[in-house]
Scaffold this motif. Structure first.
Motif, mmCIF file in Angstrom:
data_model
loop_
_atom_site.group_PDB
_atom_site.id
_atom_site.type_symbol
_atom_site.label_atom_id
_atom_site.label_comp_id
_atom_site.label_asym_id
_atom_site.label_seq_id
_atom_site.Cartn_x
_atom_site.Cartn_y
_atom_site.Cartn_z
ATOM 1 N N MET A 63 -2.624 0.199 -13.634
ATOM 2 C CA MET A 63 -3.089 1.189 -12.667
ATOM 3 C C MET A 63 -3.122 0.625 -11.244
ATOM 4 S SD MET A 63 -6.247 2.736 -14.931
ATOM 5 C CE MET A 63 -6.848 3.761 -13.583
ATOM 6 N N GLN A 64 -2.961 -0.682 -11.091
ATOM 7 C CA GLN A 64 -3.066 -1.321 -9.788
ATOM 8 C C GLN A 64 -1.677 -1.633 -9.238
ATOM 9 O OE1 GLN A 64 -6.525 -4.269 -9.764
ATOM 10 N NE2 GLN A 64 -6.180 -4.014 -11.969
ATOM 11 N N PRO A 65 -1.492 -1.507 -7.932
ATOM 12 C CA PRO A 65 -0.160 -1.738 -7.348
ATOM 13 C C PRO A 65 0.299 -3.170 -7.540
ATOM 14 C CG PRO A 65 -1.825 -1.593 -5.634
ATOM 15 C CD PRO A 65 -2.500 -1.192 -6.912
ATOM 16 N N ALA A 66 1.600 -3.337 -7.699
ATOM 17 C CA ALA A 66 2.210 -4.654 -7.875
ATOM 18 C C ALA A 66 3.420 -4.764 -6.975
ATOM 19 C CB ALA A 66 2.608 -4.874 -9.335
ATOM 20 N N GLN A 97 4.525 -18.806 3.131
ATOM 21 C CA GLN A 97 3.273 -19.332 3.665
ATOM 22 C C GLN A 97 2.109 -19.035 2.717
ATOM 23 O OE1 GLN A 97 2.876 -20.755 7.291
ATOM 24 N NE2 GLN A 97 4.840 -21.298 6.377
ATOM 25 N N LEU A 98 2.065 -17.815 2.198
ATOM 26 C CA LEU A 98 1.002 -17.453 1.270
ATOM 27 C C LEU A 98 1.075 -18.301 0.006
ATOM 28 C CD1 LEU A 98 -1.354 -15.574 0.464
ATOM 29 C CD2 LEU A 98 0.364 -14.011 -0.495
ATOM 30 N N LEU A 99 2.271 -18.485 -0.520
ATOM 31 C CA LEU A 99 2.435 -19.267 -1.738
ATOM 32 C C LEU A 99 2.000 -20.714 -1.523
ATOM 33 C CD1 LEU A 99 3.339 -19.654 -4.625
ATOM 34 C CD2 LEU A 99 5.696 -19.903 -3.806
ATOM 35 N N PRO A 111 10.282 -13.442 -5.189
ATOM 36 C CA PRO A 111 10.088 -14.519 -4.199
ATOM 37 C C PRO A 111 9.066 -15.571 -4.622
ATOM 38 C CG PRO A 111 10.016 -12.351 -3.155
ATOM 39 C CD PRO A 111 9.943 -12.131 -4.621
ATOM 40 N N PHE A 112 8.317 -15.324 -5.697
ATOM 41 C CA PHE A 112 7.248 -16.232 -6.100
ATOM 42 C C PHE A 112 7.531 -16.896 -7.452
ATOM 43 C CE2 PHE A 112 5.473 -13.142 -3.206
ATOM 44 C CZ PHE A 112 4.758 -13.934 -2.324
ATOM 45 N N ALA A 150 3.036 -11.098 -4.607
ATOM 46 C CA ALA A 150 3.932 -10.227 -3.841
ATOM 47 C C ALA A 150 3.160 -9.071 -3.209
ATOM 48 C CB ALA A 150 5.041 -9.711 -4.748
ATOM 49 N N GLN A 151 2.271 -8.454 -3.978
ATOM 50 C CA GLN A 151 1.468 -7.355 -3.443
ATOM 51 C C GLN A 151 0.569 -7.839 -2.328
ATOM 52 O OE1 GLN A 151 1.391 -4.213 -3.655
ATOM 53 N NE2 GLN A 151 -0.557 -3.813 -2.625
ATOM 54 N N ALA A 152 -0.033 -9.028 -2.494
ATOM 55 C CA ALA A 152 -0.908 -9.576 -1.461
ATOM 56 C C ALA A 152 -0.132 -9.874 -0.186
ATOM 57 C CB ALA A 152 -1.595 -10.835 -1.965
#
Length: 341
Positions: free
Chosen positions: A17-20, A148-150, A25-26, A136-138
């Motif tokens: 039910m939550q976006p993905a 950078q996030l990874l 890329p990860f 990816a969603q974040a």
């Protein structure tokens, strides 16, 4: 007593039910994990004989790992309590399965990375998991560059890997505290099968709002143990938060923007999600991040990373809940303590 297959089904439904986002890329993790281990070790001095390989997983795989760990933790206590219920145990087990599944499914849509191990089995191998669709969603929702996030999340999770891999007593100490807490559970599943009156609801709500669900389930005589567990977790998380900022400042293009975006992500929830987080303890974990990081930042500002590393010398050197707000007092108490690595 708990129907873990049902829990898994519920968890997958809630997670879906939550976006993905697009996980591609990860999925290449070897390089950022190796970089994180090198940088974190250089800053902290923590060294592990071996760290688990970084794994990019989808939400169902994270759910399977989470429920397997949860089963190891819950089954002894649930079996002890459920034996008193007779036929009602089947119904209570189904209710608890739905609850466990709903919580796991909710978390499966939020977790970015996790150093995963069976907490009550300290000798079992650990895993280093990165939930690729959530990363990816974040990245999309935070408007953050994927690489950078990874790298930043890898610093956090690798710090946990080096904590538990480089401090020999850490996993057994956590397991010991959790065994003590689980032995003190006062939860009666029969309470799930009756409608409480208004007085019950008000009292329960006030206790959960003030202290979190864990306090409601553990007797007052074990509050000191619960405090030790919460202080322990605050140090674990706060240390990792401190390290990801201290190290990330030198290797990430815009650390302040990443930190600000992550803080918004942790706080920005709908009203329903805020209630759910409070009930399952996520609100408490957010406070652990904040209080633990403030403690670690304050200690390092006064005594450097070597001063903070006194926490790894022995269980007795861990700060108390009160000392989390008194870095100076904790430093004075541990002045003659040396790190154990």
């Amino acid at each position: 007593m708990i129907d873990w297959k049902l829990a898994g089904t519920v968890a997958r439904g809630v997670a879906n039910m939550q976006p993905a986002g697009n996980p591609e890329p990860f999925e290449q993790l070897a390089e950022p994990a190796a970089e994180a281990e090198r940088l974190v070790s250089a800053y902290t001095g923590l060294v592990a004989p071996a760290t688990p390989p970084a794994e990019a997983v989808e939400r169902p795989a994270w759910i399977d790992a989470n429920l397997a760990s949860l089963q190891i933790v819950m089954e002894p206590a649930v079996g002890r309590i459920g034996g008193k219920l007779g036929p009602l145990g089947v119904i209570a087990g189904s209710v608890m399965a739905v609850e466990a599944g709903a919580i796991s499914g909710f978390l499966a849509g939020r977790v970015l990375g996790q150093y995963e191990f069976p907490v009550l089995e300290p000798d079992k191998p650990a895993r280093l998991l990165f939930v690729a669709p959530n990363l990816a969603q974040a990245a999309t929702s935070l408007d953050a560059p994927a690489d950078q996030l990874l790298r930043w999340v890898a610093l956090h999770e690798m710090t946990h890997a080096l904590q538990f891999g480089g401090v020999p007593w850490l996993r057994e100490h956590l397991a010991s505290m959790l065994r003590e807490l689980l032995g003190a559970l006062e939860m009666d599943p029969r309470s799930l099968l009756r409608v409480p009156d208004l007085t019950d609801l008000r009292a329960a709500f006030e206790r959960v709002r003030e202290d979190g669900l864990a306090t409601v389930m553990v007797g007052a005589d074990k509050r000191e143990t619960l405090d030790r567990v919460q202080a322990f977790m605050a140090v674990l998380e706060g240390y990792a938060e401190h390290v990801m900022d201290a190290v990330g400042a030198d290797v990430l293009d815009d650390l302040p923007a990443l930190r600000s975006a992550l803080q918004r992500r942790r706080r920005d929830r709908s009203g329903l999600l805020k209630i759910l987080e409070r009930l399952i303890g996520m609100d408490l974990k957010l406070r652990q991040y904040e209080q633990g990081k403030a403690f670690c930042d304050a200690v390092v500002a006064r005594a450097g990373i070597d001063g903070l590393n006194r926490v790894w010398s022995a269980p007795e050197a861990m700060p108390s809940v009160a000392e989390l707000d008194d870095a100076v007092g904790w430093l004075a108490r541990t002045e003659r303590v040396e790190p154990a690595f």
